[in-house]
Design an enzyme around this catalytic site. Structure first.
Site, PDB file in Angstrom:
ATOM      1  N   ASP A  31       0.918  -1.190  -0.037  1.00  9.00           N
ATOM      2  CA  ASP A  31       0.195  -0.059   0.098  1.00  9.00           C
ATOM      3  C   ASP A  31       0.871   1.200  -0.105  1.00  9.00           C
ATOM      4  O   ASP A  31       1.775   1.291   0.912  1.00  9.00           O
ATOM      5  CB  ASP A  31      -0.962  -0.022   1.135  1.00  9.00           C
ATOM      6  CG  ASP A  31      -2.131   0.871   1.063  1.00  9.00           C
ATOM      7  OD1 ASP A  31      -3.324   0.414   1.274  1.00  9.00           O
ATOM      8  OD2 ASP A  31      -1.807   2.132   0.815  1.00  9.00           O
ATOM      9  N   ASN A  32       0.754   2.031  -0.926  1.00  6.12           N
ATOM     10  CA  ASN A  32       1.300   3.504  -0.951  1.00  6.12           C
ATOM     11  C   ASN A  32       0.710   4.553   0.211  1.00  6.12           C
ATOM     12  O   ASN A  32       1.422   5.440  -0.210  1.00  6.12           O
ATOM     13  CB  ASN A  32       1.700   3.880  -2.349  1.00  6.12           C
ATOM     14  CG  ASN A  32       0.376   4.373  -3.157  1.00  6.12           C
ATOM     15  OD1 ASN A  32      -0.486   4.473  -2.372  1.00  6.12           O
ATOM     16  ND2 ASN A  32       0.316   4.993  -4.267  1.00  6.12           N
ATOM     17  N   LYS A  84     -10.038   5.674  -7.079  1.00  6.08           N
ATOM     18  CA  LYS A  84     -11.435   5.452  -7.429  1.00  6.08           C
ATOM     19  C   LYS A  84     -12.362   6.522  -7.023  1.00  6.08           C
ATOM     20  O   LYS A  84     -13.528   6.293  -7.073  1.00  6.08           O
ATOM     21  CB  LYS A  84     -11.571   4.361  -6.088  1.00  6.08           C
ATOM     22  CG  LYS A  84     -11.568   5.016  -4.693  1.00  6.08           C
ATOM     23  CD  LYS A  84     -11.865   4.054  -3.617  1.00  6.08           C
ATOM     24  CE  LYS A  84     -11.748   4.763  -2.400  1.00  6.08           C
ATOM     25  NZ  LYS A  84     -12.292   3.936  -1.137  1.00  6.08           N
ATOM     26  N   SER A 124     -16.060  -3.476 -10.601  1.00  7.55           N
ATOM     27  CA  SER A 124     -17.307  -2.379 -10.243  1.00  7.55           C
ATOM     28  C   SER A 124     -18.343  -2.750 -11.146  1.00  7.55           C
ATOM     29  O   SER A 124     -18.390  -2.927 -12.299  1.00  7.55           O
ATOM     30  CB  SER A 124     -16.723  -0.996 -10.350  1.00  7.55           C
ATOM     31  OG  SER A 124     -17.790  -0.221 -10.142  1.00  7.55           O
ATOM     32  N   ALA A 125     -19.499  -2.569 -10.414  1.00  8.27           N
ATOM     33  CA  ALA A 125     -20.624  -2.625 -11.426  1.00  8.27           C
ATOM     34  C   ALA A 125     -20.871  -1.696 -12.228  1.00  8.27           C
ATOM     35  O   ALA A 125     -21.590  -1.714 -13.281  1.00  8.27           O
ATOM     36  CB  ALA A 125     -22.146  -2.529 -10.564  1.00  8.27           C
ATOM     37  N   TYR A 149     -12.579   6.668 -14.187  1.00  7.71           N
ATOM     38  CA  TYR A 149     -12.538   5.473 -13.364  1.00  7.71           C
ATOM     39  C   TYR A 149     -13.148   4.325 -13.750  1.00  7.71           C
ATOM     40  O   TYR A 149     -12.630   3.312 -13.705  1.00  7.71           O
ATOM     41  CB  TYR A 149     -12.998   5.991 -11.803  1.00  7.71           C
ATOM     42  CG  TYR A 149     -13.589   4.886 -11.095  1.00  7.71           C
ATOM     43  CD1 TYR A 149     -12.352   4.231 -10.405  1.00  7.71           C
ATOM     44  CD2 TYR A 149     -14.829   4.579 -10.960  1.00  7.71           C
ATOM     45  CE1 TYR A 149     -13.061   3.299  -9.475  1.00  7.71           C
ATOM     46  CE2 TYR A 149     -15.146   3.422 -10.160  1.00  7.71           C
ATOM     47  CZ  TYR A 149     -14.138   2.743  -9.361  1.00  7.71           C
ATOM     48  OH  TYR A 149     -14.597   1.628  -8.776  1.00  7.71           O
ATOM     49  N   LYS A 153     -11.666   0.133 -15.086  1.00  6.97           N
ATOM     50  CA  LYS A 153     -11.927  -1.170 -14.407  1.00  6.97           C
ATOM     51  C   LYS A 153     -12.269  -1.932 -15.797  1.00  6.97           C
ATOM     52  O   LYS A 153     -12.010  -2.953 -15.601  1.00  6.97           O
ATOM     53  CB  LYS A 153     -13.194  -0.894 -13.559  1.00  6.97           C
ATOM     54  CG  LYS A 153     -12.937  -0.258 -12.177  1.00  6.97           C
ATOM     55  CD  LYS A 153     -12.193  -1.091 -11.191  1.00  6.97           C
ATOM     56  CE  LYS A 153     -11.779  -0.453 -10.047  1.00  6.97           C
ATOM     57  NZ  LYS A 153     -10.688  -1.017  -9.261  1.00  6.97           N
ATOM     58  N   TYR A 177     -18.376  -5.270  -7.785  1.00  5.95           N
ATOM     59  CA  TYR A 177     -18.758  -4.645  -6.480  1.00  5.95           C
ATOM     60  C   TYR A 177     -20.039  -3.866  -6.625  1.00  5.95           C
ATOM     61  O   TYR A 177     -19.988  -2.802  -7.875  1.00  5.95           O
ATOM     62  CB  TYR A 177     -17.880  -4.073  -5.595  1.00  5.95           C
ATOM     63  CG  TYR A 177     -16.528  -4.509  -5.310  1.00  5.95           C
ATOM     64  CD1 TYR A 177     -16.389  -6.103  -5.232  1.00  5.95           C
ATOM     65  CD2 TYR A 177     -15.581  -3.628  -5.156  1.00  5.95           C
ATOM     66  CE1 TYR A 177     -15.047  -6.600  -5.009  1.00  5.95           C
ATOM     67  CE2 TYR A 177     -14.341  -4.084  -4.967  1.00  5.95           C
ATOM     68  CZ  TYR A 177     -13.963  -5.419  -4.809  1.00  5.95           C
ATOM     69  OH  TYR A 177     -12.723  -6.121  -4.657  1.00  5.95           O
ATOM     70  N   LEU A 200     -23.147   8.637  -0.916  1.00  6.39           N
ATOM     71  CA  LEU A 200     -24.191   8.831   0.271  1.00  6.39           C
ATOM     72  C   LEU A 200     -23.790   8.331   1.572  1.00  6.39           C
ATOM     73  O   LEU A 200     -23.820   9.268   2.414  1.00  6.39           O
ATOM     74  CB  LEU A 200     -25.329   8.022  -0.405  1.00  6.39           C
ATOM     75  CG  LEU A 200     -26.450   7.884   0.515  1.00  6.39           C
ATOM     76  CD1 LEU A 200     -27.085   9.411   0.545  1.00  6.39           C
ATOM     77  CD2 LEU A 200     -27.555   6.986  -0.087  1.00  6.39           C
ATOM     78  N   PRO A 291     -25.755  14.702 -12.354  1.00  2.93           N
ATOM     79  CA  PRO A 291     -25.584  14.261 -13.684  1.00  2.93           C
ATOM     80  C   PRO A 291     -24.735  13.135 -13.800  1.00  2.93           C
ATOM     81  O   PRO A 291     -23.949  12.849 -12.947  1.00  2.93           O
ATOM     82  CB  PRO A 291     -24.805  15.292 -14.404  1.00  2.93           C
ATOM     83  CG  PRO A 291     -24.918  16.732 -13.503  1.00  2.93           C
ATOM     84  CD  PRO A 291     -25.210  16.124 -12.091  1.00  2.93           C
TER      85      PRO A 291
END
Ligand code: UFG
Length: 332
Positions: A31-32, A84, A124-125, A149, A153, A177, A200, A291
């Site tokens: 991990d950076n 992300k 990701s979904a 982003y 993926k 995910y 959220l 948007p």
């Protein structure tokens, strides 16, 4: 089995380290610290009672990646490390393509060199894009992504598919995910977004704790149960367990799985549940749509259940309780 977890101090990575340790995997972390804090390491050790080797390396430096594989006898990799933030990726696309793609390619090249061919990717979904459906099934394939982003993926999924077709001795799992939220029940680890949150749940917590005045609900005129946006919120501990199941149960070859609860929850439902479970008021007002937001989508999670023997166990109430527990414990 020794697993390298890249981004292992981040939100999903750290919870996955806990679940791997609970299932007796040996864990090495890279991990950076770009989007995480070093003190998470001590917290992981406190939760699990185990020690973890941390390489504070940036994976865009291939010599550093090589050093890890040279020193450690890695059997498999779970790759979380990456930028992300959707909005930031729109403003700084090159930064996203540079970091997310180069680090992944470096990792795969070094894995190939060291003959380590077990790879789990944090997808990701968002790769489904706006395909007109609300229930996303893996067989639908990828759609048009809406941010750099999301495109990183989708591109990495494609790179992994090409790699697999070139050499089918790889074992690659793509985990898509839905909306990861919640925190570990210890209250020691959770989500720590930099600055004002975009998502959220972190925003709700800042409003509940009085650090932000009011939540803006982005639109209440969608064709959904109550007009607000609907998503599939998944507790990060359930999500973390999905990675352990992927290592343990994924069949040979390249496989793709949705990791979600299979249930849609609206913004208003989430806010109301948060208020009820924690007995606290969340001030909100309804504003214009954001948007790029889709009205509603959630997972068809049956493939993960059938093949990985995984499904979510925690409820939306658990999510709201654990998130708030973390916020109070760590940030007040
Ligand atoms: N929302 C609000 N107010 C806020 C923040 C969000 O009303 O302050 C609403 C959104 O309109 C949406 C829902 O809450 O209906 C969830 O929004 P999030 O920002 O929490 O999550 P998204 O579904 O927009 O984002 C997710 C992932 C990203 C991924 C993106 C792609 O978190 O990683 O989907 O669409 F890229």
């Amino acid at each position: 089995m020794k697993i390298l977890v890249t981004g292992g101090l981040g939100f999903i990575g750290s919870h996955t380290v806990v679940e791997l340790a609970n299932s007796n995997f040996e864990v090495v972390i890279a991990d950076n610290l770009y989007n995480s804090k070093e003190d998470v390491l001590e917290k992981l050790e406190k939760i699990t009672g185990k020690k973890f080797k941390l390489y504070k390396y940036d994976l865009t430096d291939k010599t550093k990646v090589e050093e890890i594989f040279n020193k450690e006898n890695i059997d498999g990799v779970i790759h979380f490390a990456g930028y992300k933030a959707v909005g930031e990726s729109v403003r700084e696309p090159l930064m996203y393509y540079q970091n997310n793609l180069i680090s992944t390619i470096n990792l795969l090249e070094v894995m190939k060199k060291y003959n380590v061919k077990k790879f789990v990717f944090s997808s990701s979904a968002t790769v489904y894009g706006d395909n007109g459906y609300t229930r996303y099934v893996e067989s639908m394939g990828r759609g048009e992504t809406t941010s750099p982003y999301g495109t990183t993926k989708a591109m990495i999924e494609k790179i992994l598919e090409d790699l697999y077709y070139s050499d089918n001795s790889w074992n690659i799992t793509l985990l898509r995910y839905f909306n990861p939220v919640g925190a570990h029940e210890s209250g020691l680890i959770g989500e720590e977004p930099n600055g004002i949150p975009n998502n959220l749940m972190p925003y709700v917590m800042k409003v509940a704790s009085g650090k932000l005045e009011q939540l803006s609900i982005f639109g209440n005129d969608y064709q959904t149960v109550d007009g607000t946006g609907v998503r599939d919120y998944i507790h990060v501990v359930d999500l973390a367990k999905g990675h352990v199941k992927a290592l343990e149960n994924a069949p040979a070859g390249l496989n793709t799985y949705n990791l979600g609860s299979g249930k849609g929850v609206s913004v208003l439902e989430l806010v109301t549940t948060f208020e009820k479970v924690n007995n606290i008021k969340v001030n909100y007002k309804v504003v214009d749509r954001r948007p790029g937001d889709l009205p509603e989508y959630y997972a068809d999670a049956s493939k993960a259940f059938e093949e990985l023997r995984w499904k979510t166990e925690k409820t939306i109430e658990d999510i709201c309780r654990d998130s708030w527990n973390y916020e109070r414990k760590m940030n007040n």
